[in-house]
Design a protein around this motif. Structure first.
Motif, PDB file in Angstrom:
ATOM      1  N   ALA A 139     -12.659   4.122  -9.594  1.00 30.75           N
ATOM      2  CA  ALA A 139     -13.028   2.878 -10.275  1.00 30.75           C
ATOM      3  C   ALA A 139     -13.760   1.929  -9.336  1.00 30.75           C
ATOM      4  O   ALA A 139     -14.671   1.195  -9.754  1.00 30.75           O
ATOM      5  N   TRP A 140     -13.389   1.956  -8.052  1.00 28.45           N
ATOM      6  CA  TRP A 140     -14.046   1.069  -7.087  1.00 28.45           C
ATOM      7  C   TRP A 140     -15.511   1.462  -6.875  1.00 28.45           C
ATOM      8  O   TRP A 140     -16.371   0.606  -6.695  1.00 28.45           O
ATOM      9  N   GLU A 141     -15.843   2.770  -6.924  1.00 26.97           N
ATOM     10  CA  GLU A 141     -17.235   3.219  -6.826  1.00 26.97           C
ATOM     11  C   GLU A 141     -18.045   2.704  -8.008  1.00 26.97           C
ATOM     12  O   GLU A 141     -19.201   2.283  -7.852  1.00 26.97           O
ATOM     13  N   ILE A 142     -17.424   2.708  -9.186  1.00 26.00           N
ATOM     14  CA  ILE A 142     -18.125   2.200 -10.371  1.00 26.00           C
ATOM     15  C   ILE A 142     -18.384   0.709 -10.226  1.00 26.00           C
ATOM     16  O   ILE A 142     -19.487   0.216 -10.525  1.00 26.00           O
ATOM     17  N   ILE A 143     -17.415  -0.027  -9.758  1.00 31.78           N
ATOM     18  CA  ILE A 143     -17.568  -1.475  -9.594  1.00 31.78           C
ATOM     19  C   ILE A 143     -18.650  -1.781  -8.558  1.00 31.78           C
ATOM     20  O   ILE A 143     -19.455  -2.727  -8.720  1.00 31.78           O
TER      21      ILE A 143
ATOM     22  N   THR B 145      -6.370   7.708  -5.970  1.00 32.81           N
ATOM     23  CA  THR B 145      -7.576   8.449  -6.367  1.00 32.81           C
ATOM     24  C   THR B 145      -8.291   7.757  -7.521  1.00 32.81           C
ATOM     25  O   THR B 145      -9.522   7.587  -7.508  1.00 32.81           O
ATOM     26  N   LEU B 146      -7.546   7.359  -8.522  1.00 33.33           N
ATOM     27  CA  LEU B 146      -8.141   6.663  -9.663  1.00 33.33           C
ATOM     28  C   LEU B 146      -8.709   5.319  -9.247  1.00 33.33           C
ATOM     29  O   LEU B 146      -9.752   4.882  -9.757  1.00 33.33           O
ATOM     30  N   ARG B 147      -8.009   4.623  -8.323  1.00 30.90           N
ATOM     31  CA  ARG B 147      -8.528   3.343  -7.832  1.00 30.90           C
ATOM     32  C   ARG B 147      -9.850   3.533  -7.103  1.00 30.90           C
ATOM     33  O   ARG B 147     -10.780   2.726  -7.247  1.00 30.90           O
TER      34      ARG B 147
ATOM     35  N   GLU C 172       0.818  -1.210   0.000  1.00 23.89           N
ATOM     36  CA  GLU C 172       0.000   0.000   0.000  1.00 23.89           C
ATOM     37  C   GLU C 172       0.852   1.260   0.000  1.00 23.89           C
ATOM     38  O   GLU C 172       0.510   2.264  -0.649  1.00 23.89           O
ATOM     39  N   GLU C 173       2.000   1.227   0.707  1.00 27.57           N
ATOM     40  CA  GLU C 173       2.839   2.434   0.781  1.00 27.57           C
ATOM     41  C   GLU C 173       3.563   2.723  -0.525  1.00 27.57           C
ATOM     42  O   GLU C 173       4.112   3.824  -0.707  1.00 27.57           O
ATOM     43  N   GLU C 174       3.579   1.773  -1.436  1.00 25.83           N
ATOM     44  CA  GLU C 174       4.231   2.002  -2.722  1.00 25.83           C
ATOM     45  C   GLU C 174       3.283   2.651  -3.735  1.00 25.83           C
ATOM     46  O   GLU C 174       3.724   3.060  -4.807  1.00 25.83           O
ATOM     47  N   ILE C 175       2.000   2.753  -3.415  1.00 29.60           N
ATOM     48  CA  ILE C 175       1.015   3.313  -4.357  1.00 29.60           C
ATOM     49  C   ILE C 175       1.004   4.837  -4.224  1.00 29.60           C
ATOM     50  O   ILE C 175       0.943   5.388  -3.121  1.00 29.60           O
ATOM     51  N   THR C 176       1.064   5.531  -5.362  1.00 28.82           N
ATOM     52  CA  THR C 176       1.048   6.995  -5.357  1.00 28.82           C
ATOM     53  C   THR C 176      -0.359   7.511  -5.058  1.00 28.82           C
ATOM     54  O   THR C 176      -1.365   6.786  -5.182  1.00 28.82           O
ATOM     55  N   GLU C 177      -0.448   8.749  -4.649  1.00 30.82           N
ATOM     56  CA  GLU C 177      -1.737   9.351  -4.327  1.00 30.82           C
ATOM     57  C   GLU C 177      -2.643   9.419  -5.544  1.00 30.82           C
ATOM     58  O   GLU C 177      -3.859   9.205  -5.452  1.00 30.82           O
ATOM     59  N   LYS C 178      -2.069   9.728  -6.685  1.00 30.02           N
ATOM     60  CA  LYS C 178      -2.872   9.808  -7.904  1.00 30.02           C
ATOM     61  C   LYS C 178      -3.452   8.441  -8.252  1.00 30.02           C
ATOM     62  O   LYS C 178      -4.630   8.329  -8.641  1.00 30.02           O
ATOM     63  N   ALA C 179      -2.655   7.394  -8.080  1.00 29.11           N
ATOM     64  CA  ALA C 179      -3.155   6.054  -8.365  1.00 29.11           C
ATOM     65  C   ALA C 179      -4.253   5.655  -7.383  1.00 29.11           C
ATOM     66  O   ALA C 179      -5.235   4.991  -7.760  1.00 29.11           O
TER      67      ALA C 179
ATOM     68  N   ASN D 213      -7.177  -3.802  -5.673  1.00 35.10           N
ATOM     69  CA  ASN D 213      -5.942  -3.402  -6.368  1.00 35.10           C
ATOM     70  C   ASN D 213      -5.959  -3.771  -7.843  1.00 35.10           C
ATOM     71  O   ASN D 213      -5.094  -3.331  -8.591  1.00 35.10           O
ATOM     72  N   ALA D 214      -6.931  -4.550  -8.258  1.00 31.88           N
ATOM     73  CA  ALA D 214      -7.047  -4.835  -9.686  1.00 31.88           C
ATOM     74  C   ALA D 214      -7.411  -3.587 -10.467  1.00 31.88           C
ATOM     75  O   ALA D 214      -7.248  -3.543 -11.689  1.00 31.88           O
ATOM     76  N   LEU D 215      -7.895  -2.563  -9.776  1.00 29.02           N
ATOM     77  CA  LEU D 215      -8.335  -1.336 -10.439  1.00 29.02           C
ATOM     78  C   LEU D 215      -7.252  -0.264 -10.486  1.00 29.02           C
ATOM     79  O   LEU D 215      -7.511   0.852 -10.940  1.00 29.02           O
TER      80      LEU D 215
END
Length: 641
Positions: free
Chosen positions: A19-23, A14-16, A5-12, A73-75
Motif C-alpha cells: 500500500a505504501w508503494e501505491i501511495i 507485507t500489505l503495508r 513495530e514488534e507487534e505487527i505481523t509479517e503479513k500485515a 502505519n495508517a496503511l
C-alpha cells in the motif's frame, strides 16, 4: 493507529509495504492534483495500469492514508476487526465449531438457537442466581430437568451440552450482579466490592477520628475468688485512624452495652502510666502517650446507638458516627486488632477456644481455664503496648510532610502519633478528671447506715462521714440516700458526690471488707451471687431438718400423752397440783438410783444431792415471823463476813 513495530505481523507488514508503494506513486503526481476529483481519477487510472492493481484498491489506500493521519502505519490492515468478535452468528442447520471426535456415538451436537438461549437464561435465573452455594453443574442439571426433559428422553444427541450452558452463562453474566443476587447486597459490599480508597484520606491529625469495637474473647475465665469457671469476657479496643495506635482497652464480663463502652471511653483519656500500674505493668509515658478526647467516634450501631450516648455529644462535644449494619469493613482497622490479638497470644492461653470446640471427641477447653478477668486485662494491655511500639504497618501511605522527615517517621503507631502531635495536633482536647468521671463513669445510690456507707452489699467510709458522725445519726434517725459514682474496674473506691454536684470525695472500703479490694464489679457480683445461692441451699437444708425436728418432737409428745393418759384418769386437777413437791422429791431419788452405776456416777450423784438438798430446803414454817427471823440472821451473818 498507535502500535509498536514488534507487534505487527509479517503479513500485515507485507500489505503495508504494497500500500505504501501505491501511495508513493500517488503523491509523486502532486497533492493538488489528487484533491481534484477529475485529475485524481486520471492519476488513479494511470497507476492502475502501471502497477496492475485494481483502481478500487488504489482509492481505498488513498482514503485510508488521508483518514488515519497520513503516515505509514495508517496503511496497516484491520485484522483486529476480522471474525466478528462479539457479534452473534446467525443460526443455521449446519453445526458450527470443531467436529466431535466420537460424533458417531454421541451425535454431532446442536447449535444454540434463540429458544435454547431463553431456556438457558430461565434456568440460570431460577437455579443459579437465586440459590446460594450451588454450582453451575447443578444449575445445568436442573435446567435440563425442567426445560429439556422431552429432548433428553426422545433425542438425547440433540441435548445442549454443559459446556454450551456454561459458555452462555459466562457470556451474559454481570459478575457484580451475580454476586449480589447469589449472596446479597450486604455481603457484596462487605466482601466483594472494589476497594478504591483509604481511611487515611479522611483524617489529617491524631484524634480527629477514632474507631471503637468490641468482641467476645476466645478465652474462658475463672473467678478471682474461688477460680470457678465464669465464662468468656468482652474485649474493647479504641484505635486512632491517623496513627493506627490503640488508644484504649477494656475487658469486662458483660456483653456489649453503653455502660461498658463508657468505661472504654474513660480509659481513652486516662493517664496510661497510672492505669497500667493498677495491673502491675510499669511503662513510660512515651510508650503510651494518649490522654485526650477525640473529635469523632465511629461505632457499629450497637453501644453508641442508644439515646444515652447523646451525653457524649451534648456534654463532651464529641461527634458520633454509626456504620451501616453488618458492615465491619467501615471499621476494618479496629476489627483487625482482634485478629492480631489472637495471633499473638491465643495459642499460649489456657482455656482458649479452638476451631474444634464442641466437636465430638474434641477437648473441652473450658476445663483448662485458669485466667481471671484481671489477668486477661493485663495480657490485653501488654499486647496493646507491644503493638503500639513495635508493629510495622505494611500499607501505610506517608504523605509529603512525613517523607520530608525521612527515617524519623517510621510506620509504627506510636511514632506516627508523636509526629502528628508535633505537627498537626490541632484537634486534641483535654478534660478535668472530675468532669470526665461525672460524665462517663456510671452513678448509683448508696445508703448511709450505722455499719457504713452501703453500696452493692459493700460498706465504705470517709473522713467527712466520721467527722460529722453520719453513722451515729443514721442509727439514731434512720438511713438516708446519697449519690455516688463508681468505676466497675475497681470497686475498692467509690466517689461520693458533694452537695454542689460538681466534685467528689473518695470513700474507701472498711477493713473487714478487704476481700473486695482491687476487684472488678463483675467479680464482686459473681461472689455475692454464689454466696446467695449457698445461703439459699443451706436455708432449704435447714428447713428440711427443722421439719424433721418438729416431727420428732410431735412423736415424742404423742407418746408421752399416750403413756400419761391412763395415770390421769382417776386423779383430779387439784390433787395433781398439790403433789408436785412430793413427786419432784421421788423423781430425784429415782434418778439417783438409776445413775449410781454409770461411769460418771460420782459427779451425777453430787448434782442429784445438791438438787435434793435444794428441794429439802423448801419447807413449811409454822408462821411468817419465824421465816423472817431466819432470813434476818442469814443477812447479819453475811454482813459480818
Amino acid at each position: 493507529m498507535i502500535i509498536r513495530e514488534e507487534e505487527i505481523t509479517e503479513k500485515a507488514k507485507t500489505l503495508r509495504k504494497e500500500a505504501w508503494e501505491i501511495i508513493n506513486q500517488l503523491l509523486s503526481q502532486g497533492v493538488i492534483n489528487l484533491l481534484n476529483s477529475k485529475t485524481r481519477s486520471e492519476i488513479v487510472k494511470k497507476i492502475s495500469e502501471d502497477l496492475n492493481v485494481n483502481s478500487k484498491k488504489i482509492n481505498r489506500c488513498l482514503k485510508r492514508y488521508w483518514k488515519r493521519g497520513m503516515h505509514v502505519n495508517a496503511l496497516l490492515p484491520d485484522f483486529h476487526r476480522c471474525g466478528g468478535i462479539g457479534v452473534e452468528k446467525n443460526t443455521s442447520d449446519k453445526k458450527r465449531g470443531r467436529p466431535r471426535k466420537i460424533s458417531a456415538v454421541i451425535g454431532e451436537g446442536v447449535n444454540i438457537n434463540e429458544d435454547t438461549k431463553q431456556k438457558f437464561q430461565l434456568g440460570i435465573n431460577r437455579f443459579y442466581l437465586r440459590q446460594n452455594n450451588v454450582t453451575a453443574r447443578y444449575a445445568y442439571e436442573q435446567t435440563v430437568k425442567e426445560y429439556f426433559r422431552d429432548v433428553l428422553e426422545d433425542t438425547p444427541d440433540k441435548l445442549p451440552t454443559y459446556n454450551q450452558f456454561l459458555y452462555w452463562l459466562r457470556k451474559n453474566e454481570n459478575l457484580s450482579n451475580r454476586l449480589i443476587k447469589k449472596h446479597g447486597k450486604r455481603n457484596y459490599e462487605l466482601k466483594h466490592r472494589p476497594v478504591l480508597g483509604s481511611v487515611q484520606q479522611e483524617v489529617r491529625s491524631p484524634g480527629q477520628k477514632v474507631l471503637i469495637d468490641s468482641t467476645t474473647s476466645d478465652v474462658y475465665l475463672c473467678s478471682e475468688f474461688d477460680r470457678s469457671i465464669i465464662g468468656r469476657g468482652t474485649v474493647y479496643f479504641i484505635k486512632d485512624v491517623f496513627s493506627r495506635m490503640i488508644l484504649s482497652v477494656h475487658v469486662s464480663l458483660e456483653g456489649p452495652n453503653f455502660e461498658q463502652a463508657r468505661i472504654a471511653l474513660m480509659n481513652l483519656v486516662e493517664n496510661k502510666v497510672d492505669f497500667c500500674k493498677r495491673f502491675g505493668v510499669e511503662i513510660k509515658e512515651s510508650e503510651w502517650p494518649t490522654a485526650h478526647l477525640p473529635e469523632c467516634i465511629v461505632a457499629d450501631r450497637a453501644e453508641l446507638l442508644s439515646h444515652a450516648s447523646t451525653l457524649l455529644t451534648e456534654r463532651l462535644n464529641i461527634k458520633i458516627e454509626n456504620s451501616p449494619p453488618f458492615r465491619g469493613d467501615f471499621k476494618s482497622l479496629v476489627e483487625q486488632q482482634f485478629a492480631i490479638l489472637n495471633r499473638q497470644v491465643k495459642p499460649i492461653l489456657p482455656g482458649a477456644v479452638q476451631s474444634d470446640f464442641k466437636v465430638r471427641g474434641a477437648k473441652d477447653y473450658r476445663l483448662s481455664s485458669v485466667l481471671s478477668l484481671k489477668e486477661l486485662t493485663k495480657i490485653v494491655i501488654l499486647t496493646a503496648i507491644h503493638y503500639n511500639n513495635n508493629f510495622v504497618i505494611e500499607n501505610y501511605i506517608r504523605d509529603e510532610e512525613m517523607i520530608k522527615d525521612g527515617v524519623d517517621v517510621p510506620p509504627i503507631p506510636v511514632r506516627l502519633f508523636e509526629w502528628g502531635m508535633k505537627n498537626r495536633a490541632g484537634r486534641l482536647r483535654t478534660i478535668s478528671k472530675e468532669q470526665l468521671m461525672l460524665t462517663l463513669l456510671p452513678s448509683s445510690q448508696a445508703s448511709i447506715t450505722e455499719f457504713g456507707i452501703k453500696w452493692n452489699g459493700m460498706f465504705y467510709t470517709n473522713e467527712t462521714a466520721l467527722r460529722e458522725q453520719w453513722f451515729v445519726q443514721s442509727r439514731f434517725s434512720g438511713r438516708k440516700k446519697v449519690m455516688i459514682t463508681y468505676d466497675p474496674r475497681d470497686v475498692g473506691i467509690i466517689y461520693l458526690h458533694n452537695k454542689d454536684k460538681h466534685s467528689f470525695e473518695r470513700c474507701f472500703l472498711l477493713e473487714h471488707q478487704s476481700r473486695y479490694k482491687e476487684k472488678t464489679l463483675e467479680d464482686v457480683n459473681y461472689l455475692q451471687e454464689i454466696e446467695m445461692q449457698n445461703k439459699q441451699q443451706h436455708k432449704k437444708s435447714g428447713l428440711k431438718e427443722k421439719i424433721n425436728l418438729i416431727e420428732q418432737v410431735e412423736e415424742i409428745v404423742k407418746e408421752a400423752e399416750r403413756k400419761s393418759k391412763k395415770d390421769r384418769t382417776n386423779i383430779s386437777k387439784n390433787q395433781r397440783l398439790k403433789s408436785i413437791k412430793e413427786n419432784r422429791k421421788q423423781e430425784i431419788e429415782r434418778v439417783r438410783k438409776e445413775t449410781v452405776h454409770v461411769d460418771h456416777a460420782p459427779l451425777i450423784k453430787r448434782q442429784v444431792d445438791e438438787e435434793l438438798n435444794e428441794a429439802e430446803k423448801v419447807i413449811d414454817f409454822p408462821d411468817d415471823l419465824q421465816l423472817l427471823r431466819k432470813f434476818q440472821q442469814k443477812g447479819l451473818g453475811n454482813k459480818n463476813e
